[in-house]
Design a protein around this motif. Structure first.
Motif, mmCIF file in Angstrom:
data_model
loop_
_atom_site.group_PDB
_atom_site.id
_atom_site.type_symbol
_atom_site.label_atom_id
_atom_site.label_comp_id
_atom_site.label_asym_id
_atom_site.label_seq_id
_atom_site.Cartn_x
_atom_site.Cartn_y
_atom_site.Cartn_z
ATOM 1 N N VAL A 68 5.801 -11.847 -4.125
ATOM 2 C CA VAL A 68 5.831 -11.668 -5.583
ATOM 3 C C VAL A 68 5.352 -10.275 -5.994
ATOM 4 O O VAL A 68 6.092 -9.541 -6.672
ATOM 5 C CB VAL A 68 5.009 -12.772 -6.279
ATOM 6 N N PRO A 69 4.136 -9.850 -5.602
ATOM 7 C CA PRO A 69 3.724 -8.491 -6.002
ATOM 8 C C PRO A 69 4.602 -7.403 -5.400
ATOM 9 O O PRO A 69 4.808 -6.354 -6.026
ATOM 10 C CB PRO A 69 2.275 -8.393 -5.494
ATOM 11 N N ILE A 70 5.131 -7.637 -4.195
ATOM 12 C CA ILE A 70 6.009 -6.638 -3.580
ATOM 13 C C ILE A 70 7.254 -6.435 -4.437
ATOM 14 O O ILE A 70 7.655 -5.300 -4.731
ATOM 15 C CB ILE A 70 6.412 -7.057 -2.155
ATOM 16 N N MET A 71 7.876 -7.529 -4.874
ATOM 17 C CA MET A 71 9.080 -7.431 -5.695
ATOM 18 C C MET A 71 8.780 -6.791 -7.047
ATOM 19 O O MET A 71 9.562 -5.981 -7.553
ATOM 20 C CB MET A 71 9.690 -8.824 -5.895
ATOM 21 N N LEU A 72 7.644 -7.138 -7.636
ATOM 22 C CA LEU A 72 7.271 -6.570 -8.928
ATOM 23 C C LEU A 72 7.006 -5.071 -8.819
ATOM 24 O O LEU A 72 7.477 -4.272 -9.651
ATOM 25 C CB LEU A 72 6.037 -7.286 -9.487
ATOM 26 N N VAL A 73 6.254 -4.695 -7.791
ATOM 27 C CA VAL A 73 5.943 -3.272 -7.598
ATOM 28 C C VAL A 73 7.210 -2.492 -7.257
ATOM 29 O O VAL A 73 7.422 -1.386 -7.748
ATOM 30 C CB VAL A 73 4.876 -3.099 -6.485
ATOM 31 N N PHE A 130 3.084 5.717 -7.572
ATOM 32 C CA PHE A 130 2.248 5.754 -8.771
ATOM 33 C C PHE A 130 1.053 6.698 -8.650
ATOM 34 O O PHE A 130 0.404 6.996 -9.635
ATOM 35 C CB PHE A 130 1.742 4.344 -9.082
ATOM 36 N N PHE A 131 0.750 7.131 -7.412
ATOM 37 C CA PHE A 131 -0.358 8.060 -7.205
ATOM 38 C C PHE A 131 0.162 9.305 -6.491
ATOM 39 O O PHE A 131 1.008 9.204 -5.610
ATOM 40 C CB PHE A 131 -1.469 7.423 -6.357
ATOM 41 N N GLU A 132 -0.349 10.443 -6.855
ATOM 42 C CA GLU A 132 0.085 11.676 -6.201
ATOM 43 C C GLU A 132 -0.299 11.674 -4.722
ATOM 44 O O GLU A 132 0.416 12.214 -3.881
ATOM 45 C CB GLU A 132 -0.541 12.884 -6.902
ATOM 46 N N ASN A 133 -1.424 11.073 -4.411
ATOM 47 C CA ASN A 133 -1.885 11.016 -3.019
ATOM 48 C C ASN A 133 -2.581 9.682 -2.801
ATOM 49 O O ASN A 133 -3.613 9.423 -3.418
ATOM 50 C CB ASN A 133 -2.843 12.178 -2.732
ATOM 51 N N THR A 151 0.833 -1.207 0.000
ATOM 52 C CA THR A 151 0.000 0.000 0.000
ATOM 53 C C THR A 151 0.866 1.255 0.000
ATOM 54 O O THR A 151 0.596 2.210 -0.725
ATOM 55 C CB THR A 151 -0.926 0.014 1.225
ATOM 56 N N GLY A 152 1.913 1.251 0.817
ATOM 57 C CA GLY A 152 2.800 2.403 0.883
ATOM 58 C C GLY A 152 3.505 2.671 -0.426
ATOM 59 O O GLY A 152 3.667 3.832 -0.836
ATOM 60 N N SER A 207 9.304 -1.973 -10.384
ATOM 61 C CA SER A 207 8.692 -0.942 -11.218
ATOM 62 C C SER A 207 8.852 0.436 -10.591
ATOM 63 O O SER A 207 9.109 1.426 -11.296
ATOM 64 C CB SER A 207 7.201 -1.261 -11.413
ATOM 65 N N ALA A 208 8.729 0.504 -9.259
ATOM 66 C CA ALA A 208 8.840 1.784 -8.562
ATOM 67 C C ALA A 208 10.252 2.342 -8.662
ATOM 68 O O ALA A 208 10.442 3.545 -8.882
ATOM 69 C CB ALA A 208 8.441 1.604 -7.094
ATOM 70 N N ARG A 209 11.260 1.486 -8.524
ATOM 71 C CA ARG A 209 12.650 1.943 -8.612
ATOM 72 C C ARG A 209 12.968 2.434 -10.023
ATOM 73 O O ARG A 209 13.659 3.438 -10.208
ATOM 74 C CB ARG A 209 13.599 0.813 -8.235
ATOM 75 N N ARG A 210 12.452 1.727 -11.021
ATOM 76 C CA ARG A 210 12.677 2.153 -12.404
ATOM 77 C C ARG A 210 12.034 3.517 -12.648
ATOM 78 O O ARG A 210 12.612 4.388 -13.295
ATOM 79 C CB ARG A 210 12.091 1.115 -13.363
#
Length: 264
Positions: free
Chosen positions: A246-251, A169-172, A163-164, A254-257
């Motif tokens: 799995v979703p944590i690593m994927l997110v 990906f979202f402004e807020n 969630t954090g 993507s977030a680091r990129r």
């Protein structure tokens, strides 16, 4: 390197210790919550000896242990991560020679240890003198329960981390965090045991991780789940702990990129 991560546990524990008075008052607040639910369920039961397989004494015990277990696994990792993303400090932490997400998990664990020793255990003792509870007499059951709430902490923390990270990906994402908190409390069984949900809802929740946070440990503690079913409940927690990675690593990838592209 392991010692460095353990230092984050120790530091967070000491930080929480500085505000321990707030948690002493928190015990009173939790006791009031438990009392409110106890009298509510007592009124719902009326003259009935059991509902949905819960006896009155099992329900009062479930309510007490569920709220006190929540004190251990609860944390604000989602809010911390979101704030660090918004103010940009996460970019500095990412380049440091340690895993940012593992550090957050260790900090949450330090907070959980504090809550366990100075909130959950004393709170459970106090509540047991106020309300009629039926505590397990088998020490093995206590061991299994504490192992299960450890997995409750892991699963809840993983959901908070996911969630954090949404702040990338979202402004807020304040609304998402608020919705997540309501969903976890409702669907994990803190507010209402999952056994009281409609059949179709129970079928859906069997495929969600929330029951593994509160309902399964609480059911084991109260004896609703016994024998070989205990190990099945524990297996569900282990599986969800692994699946959520799995979703944590994927997110996170993507977030680091996204961060590197925007930050240069």
């Amino acid at each position: 390197m392991i010692g460095a991560y353990l230092d984050f546990v120790r530091i967070r524990f000491l930080m929480m210790l500085a505000y321990r008075v707030n948690y002493y008052s928190g015990i009173i607040i939790y006791a009031i919550n438990i009392g409110a639910y106890y009298f509510l369920w007592k009124a719902i039961y009326g003259d009935a000896e059991s509902l949905q397989g819960f006896t009155v004494i099992q329900m009062s015990t479930y309510v007490a242990v569920s709220w006190m277990a929540r004190a251990f696994y609860f944390n604000n990792l989602d809010r911390e991560i979101s704030n660090e993303i918004v103010d940009g400090s996460v970019s500095i932490q990412i380049i440091r020679p340690y895993s940012y997400l593992l550090v957050k998990m260790m900090q949450g664990f330090g907070e959980g240890l504090f809550r366990l020793g100075l909130f959950m255990v004393p709170g459970m003792i106090i509540v047991s003198f106020i309300f009629p509870l039926e505590l397990p007499t088998d020490p093995k059951l206590w061991i299994v329960f504490f192992v299960m709430i450890w997995f409750s902490f892991l699963i809840n923390s993983q959901i908070n981390i996911l969630t954090g990270l949404g702040a990338f990906f979202f402004e807020n994402n304040q609304g998402i965090m608020s919705m997540k908190r309501v969903l976890v409390d409702l669907l994990s069984g803190v507010v209402v045991p999952i056994a009281f949900f409609p059949g179709w809802a129970i079928s859906v929740m069997d495929w969600l991780p929330f029951q593994a946070i509160t309902y399964l440990p609480g059911s084991v503690f109260t004896g609703r789940i016994a024998g070989d079913d205990i190990w099945n409940a524990l297996l569900v927690q282990v599986v969800w702990t692994a699946v959520l990675l799995v979703p944590i690593m994927l997110v996170w990838r993507s977030a680091r990129r996204r961060l590197f592209v925007q930050g240069g």
